[in-house]
Design an enzyme around this catalytic site. Structure first.
Site, mmCIF file in Angstrom:
data_model
loop_
_atom_site.group_PDB
_atom_site.id
_atom_site.type_symbol
_atom_site.label_atom_id
_atom_site.label_comp_id
_atom_site.label_asym_id
_atom_site.label_seq_id
_atom_site.Cartn_x
_atom_site.Cartn_y
_atom_site.Cartn_z
ATOM 1 N N LYS A 71 36.678 39.142 40.213
ATOM 2 C CA LYS A 71 37.527 39.974 39.360
ATOM 3 C C LYS A 71 39.016 39.689 39.524
ATOM 4 C CE LYS A 71 34.646 42.766 37.116
ATOM 5 N NZ LYS A 71 34.644 42.932 35.657
ATOM 6 N N SER B 198 28.444 36.719 42.403
ATOM 7 C CA SER B 198 29.675 37.255 41.828
ATOM 8 C C SER B 198 30.458 38.185 42.737
ATOM 9 C CB SER B 198 29.367 37.978 40.515
ATOM 10 O OG SER B 198 28.446 39.039 40.732
#
Length: 415
Positions: free
Chosen positions: A52, A309
């Site tokens: 992110k 992720s």
């Protein structure tokens, strides 16, 4: 090369001011299991332990390049996006106001504050994220600040595309498959947007949590649609409606290439990676590895990149993860048992258990009649096939019981 691909390369270069490329490492354990060359792109090893940061940094950098006086940014997030925004605010020495639900775990609040330091103010508001989001957008308008969406933003998508740039550089060739976790769709849109131009022979598979399959719903409907209910367990990817901008870049994909990973099975994968490989992944971070079992026939003999992720996992959740993994494996079950209220009844029941069976929970609920009582009992065993044999012994002995392991309503209230 398209403008988007060029922009993704520039975004990747700019990110080097923050951190080196995350590792792309061949995993021998998974490669042997699936008869393929399995590579893990370790986004859990960025400074904020998720990808992110890439999107937040890129969006902030590009806005400040065109609007130098942009010095106040707002976001709403209970997790990885908040930490990415906080880190970027500190890097650019700008103010960040981060809205989080009141129910956000203290660990996530503390980490966000650590990354942002004095540049960031955290506002806790709302029991549910929709309330938090609405409050953040109202504040942003009133303060004249700039709102940073977690995925429905073209510059954020461009930043996430840097994952694809690094994969191609590090691998030195086009992978046969890239497996992408999907929540709001920013990562999937960015990586595919880059690789479809620079590695057109690469195939993509997408995986989302079974309780939050917003991409699958959008593909079927031809547009983003809101799911009526979302299981929030895979909190990094449990999104009710995929972003309009990411979906606009993903309309080409086939519905058959979007897979769903059951939440309990994800827990099994998380534990296996932790115990066998020493890799700590959050539920969303384990999605791409978990779905390999569904792709076994397709990927045999191929080069496959799985994007891990994120690794922001609160170890206070570990008992819940272990229990869900055991239930998925068939090694733990819960029963409501009608137990006779007489001396020796418990001893008689215990004799029904096998040598590998263990009582993990035993609780009298209430007496349903003078001579019988209801018992909640949790049992663990070493082999899943032990439970059918136990059930048969209980039936032969005349016991009345109900298996509530997969009864979501009863489990919520009793377990």
């Amino acid at each position: 090369m398209t403008d988007f691909a060029q922009d993704a390369i520039e975004a990747t270069r700019s990110l080097r001011a923050l951190f080196d490329p995350t590792p792309l490492s061949r995993n021998a354990f998974l490669s042997q299991r699936y008869g393929a060359e399995i590579w893990l792109k370790r986004e859990d090893l960025t400074p904020v332990r998720s990808y992110k940061l890439r999107g937040a940094f890129t969006a902030m950098r590009k806005l400040r390049a065109t609007t130098p006086d942009a010095d106040h940014f707002v976001c709403a997030s209970a997790g990885n996006h908040a930490q990415g925004v906080a880190f970027a605010c500190r890097h650019f020495d700008v103010k960040g106001t981060i809205f989080m639900p009141v129910t956000t775990p203290q660990q996530k609040i503390d980490k966000t504050r650590t990354f942002g330091g004095s540049n960031v103010e955290i506002v806790l508001v709302g029991d549910y994220f929709d309330d938090t989001l609405a409050a953040s957008q109202r504040f942003c308008d009133e303060a004249g600040a700039y709102f940073l969406a977690p995925f429905d933003n073209s510059d954020v998508i461009e930043g996430q595309a840097s994952v694809g740039v690094e994969i191609l550089d590090q691998l030195g060739k086009a992978p046969d498959f890239v497996v992408l976790p999907v929540g709001g769709g920013g990562l999937a849109a960015g990586v595919t947007g880059y690789l479809r131009v620079t590695a057109p022979e690469t195939q993509f598979r997408f995986v989302e949590p079974a309780g939050g399959a917003s991409l699958k719903a959008a593909v079927r409907a031809g547009q983003p649609v809101a799911l009526p209910h979302v299981d929030s367990f895979v909190d990094g990817a449990a999104v009710a409606k995929i972003g309009a901008k990411p979906f606009g870049r993903l309309e080409w994909l086939q519905a058959a290439h979007v897979l769903a990973a059951p939440e309990d099975r994800i827990c099994q994968t998380m534990l296996e990676l932790l115990n066998v490989e020493g890799i700590v992944l959050e539920p969303a971070g384990a999605l791409s590895v978990d779905v390999l079992r569904d792709l076994r026939d397709e990927i045999r003999g191929k080069t496959v990149v799985c994007i891990a992720s994120g690794g922001n996992f609160d170890f206070e959740r570990l008992p819940d993860v272990k229990e869900r993994a055991q239930k998925y494996s068939g090694l733990k079950k819960y029963f409501i048992l009608r137990m006779p209220q007489r001396p020796g009844a418990l001893r008689d029941f215990l004799q029904m258990l096998g040598p590998d069976d263990d009582i993990a929970r035993f609780e009298y609920l209430k007496k349903s009649a003078r001579n019988f009582g209801s018992v909640l009992i949790g049992l663990e065993t070493k082999r899943a096939e032990n439970f059918p044999a136990l059930k048969q012994r209980l039936q032969d002995a005349g016991y009345t019981y109900r298996d509530i392991t997969d009864d979501a309503i009863l489990a919520e209230f009793l377990i």
